[in-house]
Motif scaffolding. Structure first.
Motif, mmCIF file in Angstrom:
data_model
loop_
_atom_site.group_PDB
_atom_site.id
_atom_site.type_symbol
_atom_site.label_atom_id
_atom_site.label_comp_id
_atom_site.label_asym_id
_atom_site.label_seq_id
_atom_site.Cartn_x
_atom_site.Cartn_y
_atom_site.Cartn_z
ATOM 1 N N ALA A 33 1.232 21.326 -9.384
ATOM 2 C CA ALA A 33 2.684 22.444 -9.631
ATOM 3 C C ALA A 33 2.715 23.194 -7.837
ATOM 4 N N ASN A 34 3.689 23.860 -8.305
ATOM 5 C CA ASN A 34 4.020 24.653 -7.068
ATOM 6 C C ASN A 34 4.175 26.411 -7.398
ATOM 7 N N PRO A 35 2.358 26.803 -7.451
ATOM 8 C CA PRO A 35 2.866 28.331 -7.679
ATOM 9 C C PRO A 35 3.246 29.263 -6.574
ATOM 10 N N ASP A 36 3.131 29.235 -4.922
ATOM 11 C CA ASP A 36 4.339 29.905 -4.606
ATOM 12 C C ASP A 36 5.909 29.803 -4.794
ATOM 13 N N GLU A 37 6.047 28.557 -5.107
ATOM 14 C CA GLU A 37 7.952 28.380 -5.829
ATOM 15 C C GLU A 37 8.454 28.528 -4.282
ATOM 16 N N LYS A 38 7.487 27.988 -3.065
ATOM 17 C CA LYS A 38 8.381 27.960 -1.693
ATOM 18 C C LYS A 38 8.528 26.465 -2.013
ATOM 19 N N GLU A 39 9.830 26.407 -0.878
ATOM 20 C CA GLU A 39 10.206 24.502 -1.039
ATOM 21 C C GLU A 39 9.113 23.873 0.066
ATOM 22 N N ARG A 40 8.915 22.944 -0.814
ATOM 23 C CA ARG A 40 7.946 21.847 0.053
ATOM 24 C C ARG A 40 8.755 20.341 0.498
ATOM 25 N N THR A 41 8.384 20.028 0.740
ATOM 26 C CA THR A 41 8.003 18.473 1.131
ATOM 27 C C THR A 41 7.538 18.033 1.574
ATOM 28 N N ALA A 42 7.452 16.333 0.801
ATOM 29 C CA ALA A 42 6.572 14.944 1.204
ATOM 30 C C ALA A 42 6.709 14.144 1.799
ATOM 31 N N THR A 86 0.913 -0.891 0.417
ATOM 32 C CA THR A 86 0.504 -0.220 -0.061
ATOM 33 C C THR A 86 0.721 0.953 -0.017
ATOM 34 N N VAL A 87 0.147 2.159 -0.662
ATOM 35 C CA VAL A 87 1.137 3.545 -0.108
ATOM 36 C C VAL A 87 -0.263 4.891 0.122
ATOM 37 N N ARG A 88 1.097 5.840 0.425
ATOM 38 C CA ARG A 88 0.286 6.856 0.781
ATOM 39 C C ARG A 88 1.336 7.847 0.927
ATOM 40 N N SER A 89 0.678 9.055 0.498
ATOM 41 C CA SER A 89 0.942 10.400 0.606
ATOM 42 C C SER A 89 0.634 11.705 1.627
ATOM 43 N N SER A 90 1.810 12.329 2.332
ATOM 44 C CA SER A 90 1.007 13.080 3.375
ATOM 45 C C SER A 90 0.537 14.006 2.795
ATOM 46 N N ASP A 91 0.435 14.699 1.300
ATOM 47 C CA ASP A 91 0.499 15.558 1.387
ATOM 48 C C ASP A 91 -0.480 15.966 -0.278
ATOM 49 N N GLU A 92 -1.382 16.310 -0.563
ATOM 50 C CA GLU A 92 -2.573 16.113 -1.897
ATOM 51 C C GLU A 92 -1.543 16.276 -2.954
ATOM 52 N N TRP A 93 -0.591 17.457 -3.162
ATOM 53 C CA TRP A 93 -0.045 17.885 -4.028
ATOM 54 C C TRP A 93 0.865 16.938 -4.215
ATOM 55 N N CYS A 94 0.876 15.737 -3.926
ATOM 56 C CA CYS A 94 1.843 14.424 -3.928
ATOM 57 C C CYS A 94 1.249 13.520 -4.099
ATOM 58 N N GLU A 95 0.943 13.560 -5.289
ATOM 59 C CA GLU A 95 0.308 11.493 -5.348
ATOM 60 C C GLU A 95 0.555 10.494 -5.574
#
Length: 110
Positions: A94-103, A67-76
């Motif tokens: 897409a990352n419209p704010d261009e801020k660093e993010r991690t999932a 099974t797989v699961r992502s911690s954030d909606e923007w990463c499926e």
């Protein structure tokens, strides 16, 4: 002579009996044993993905149901059933704010 008749002959008879009964056709062979469980992921870190939509692939192999699961909606995360290689598809929105993010994508098997 008493030593041979009282001790050595009964011990040899006992050992011979044990050796004859030690193996049988009912014993499990090594190939009959179940496969040891395993779970591997070929690539575990994706860095500097960019700001546009992107699709990433990695390979998951397991002897169990995964099974797989992502911690954030923007990463499926989706496990593809019809292929052995590149069978985990990660769709990064897409990352419209261009801020660093991690999932974190969790891959698990019982």
């Amino acid at each position: 002579m008493k030593f041979i008749t009282r001790f050595l002959i009964p011990v040899c008879t006992l050992l011979a009996g044990l050796m004859c009964g030690a193996c049988s056709d009912d014993d499990k062979q090594i190939e009959d044993l179940p496969e040891a469980p395993y779970l591997t992921v070929s690539e575990t870190v994706f860095g500097d993905v960019g700001v546009d939509d992107v699709t990433l692939y990695t390979t998951v192999a397991s002897s169990r149901t995964v099974t797989v699961r992502s911690s954030d909606e923007w990463c499926e995360a989706e496990l593809l059933a019809d292929t052995e290689k590149d069978n985990l598809r990660l769709t990064v929105m897409a990352n419209p704010d261009e801020k660093e993010r991690t999932a974190t994508v969790t891959v698990s098997a019982p």
